[in-house]
Motif scaffolding. Structure first.
Motif, mmCIF file in Angstrom:
data_model
loop_
_atom_site.group_PDB
_atom_site.id
_atom_site.type_symbol
_atom_site.label_atom_id
_atom_site.label_comp_id
_atom_site.label_asym_id
_atom_site.label_seq_id
_atom_site.Cartn_x
_atom_site.Cartn_y
_atom_site.Cartn_z
ATOM 1 N N GLU A 3 0.839 -1.194 0.000
ATOM 2 C CA GLU A 3 0.000 0.000 0.000
ATOM 3 C C GLU A 3 0.878 1.249 0.000
ATOM 4 N N ALA A 4 0.350 2.344 -0.492
ATOM 5 C CA ALA A 4 1.094 3.608 -0.505
ATOM 6 C C ALA A 4 1.443 3.989 0.925
ATOM 7 N N GLY A 5 2.650 4.466 1.110
ATOM 8 C CA GLY A 5 3.065 4.883 2.442
ATOM 9 C C GLY A 5 3.584 3.761 3.322
ATOM 10 N N TRP A 6 3.879 2.603 2.743
ATOM 11 C CA TRP A 6 4.421 1.493 3.520
ATOM 12 C C TRP A 6 5.872 1.307 3.127
ATOM 13 N N VAL A 7 6.779 1.327 4.120
ATOM 14 C CA VAL A 7 8.203 1.176 3.881
ATOM 15 C C VAL A 7 8.663 -0.123 4.534
ATOM 16 N N ARG A 8 9.294 -1.001 3.738
ATOM 17 C CA ARG A 8 9.838 -2.256 4.265
ATOM 18 C C ARG A 8 11.345 -2.110 4.404
ATOM 19 N N PHE A 76 5.862 7.154 10.790
ATOM 20 C CA PHE A 76 6.608 8.403 10.771
ATOM 21 C C PHE A 76 6.034 9.300 9.689
ATOM 22 N N GLN A 77 6.377 10.566 9.771
ATOM 23 C CA GLN A 77 5.860 11.537 8.819
ATOM 24 C C GLN A 77 7.021 12.226 8.129
ATOM 25 N N ARG A 78 6.913 12.372 6.816
ATOM 26 C CA ARG A 78 7.922 13.077 6.042
ATOM 27 C C ARG A 78 7.228 13.855 4.945
ATOM 28 N N GLU A 79 7.549 15.138 4.860
ATOM 29 C CA GLU A 79 6.983 16.021 3.839
ATOM 30 C C GLU A 79 5.455 15.947 3.806
ATOM 31 N N GLY A 80 4.869 15.932 5.003
ATOM 32 C CA GLY A 80 3.415 15.948 5.124
ATOM 33 C C GLY A 80 2.713 14.626 4.874
ATOM 34 N N ARG A 81 3.453 13.564 4.579
ATOM 35 C CA ARG A 81 2.852 12.243 4.358
ATOM 36 C C ARG A 81 3.190 11.312 5.501
#
Length: 140
Positions: A3-8, A76-81
């Motif tokens: 999904e968008a916004g998921w970092v592995r 976590f949040q980065r650049e508003g996302r």
């Protein structure tokens, strides 16, 4: 597809006799953070492959995986996302020093185990190191 916004990501808790390999980076506000080396999985890479690569890139140490540790998850949040990050952790031992840390890391240091528990910035890293110690003690 994730999904968008998921970092592995994957990383390593590297133990050498009575020492632990720690890295220092700065958080988004410029504050120092002591933690373990970790990073994103490249396309087609397994968590184990990524952990070995990231530890080498961030510390200059080629390491061998000894055991699986837990998986951590946080937001976590980065650049508003907002992003959900999942990190698969491995207990490792160093094989040889093969290079120098990359530019992401400000300092790499072998720290005595008890001092490492006090130096780590995040409670989740303290728990992870405690898990690695417990696992190591039970494997003797």
């Amino acid at each position: 597809m994730p999904e968008a916004g998921w970092v592995r990501s994957a990383g390593g808790v590297v133990l050498r006799q009575q020492d632990v390999l720690l890295i220092r980076v700065s958080d988004i506000k410029g504050r120092p953070v002591w933690s373990f080396p970790k990073g994103r999985l490249d396309a087609g890479e397994t968590p184990a492959q990524a952990a070995v690569r990231e530890v080498m890139e961030e510390t200059g140490w080629c390491c061998r995986i000894e055991a699986d540790l837990s998986t951590t998850e946080y937001w976590f949040q980065r650049e508003g996302r907002r992003f959900r990050k999942t990190v698969v952790w491995f207990k490792m031992t160093p094989v040889e020093r093969t290079g120098v840390p990359d530019g992401e890391v400000e300092e790499v240091e072998w720290v005595e185990r008890e001092a490492a528990l006090r130096r780590l910035t995040y409670p989740s890293d303290v728990a992870l190191l405690s898990q690695a110690f417990t696992q190591e003690a039970s494997s003797r």
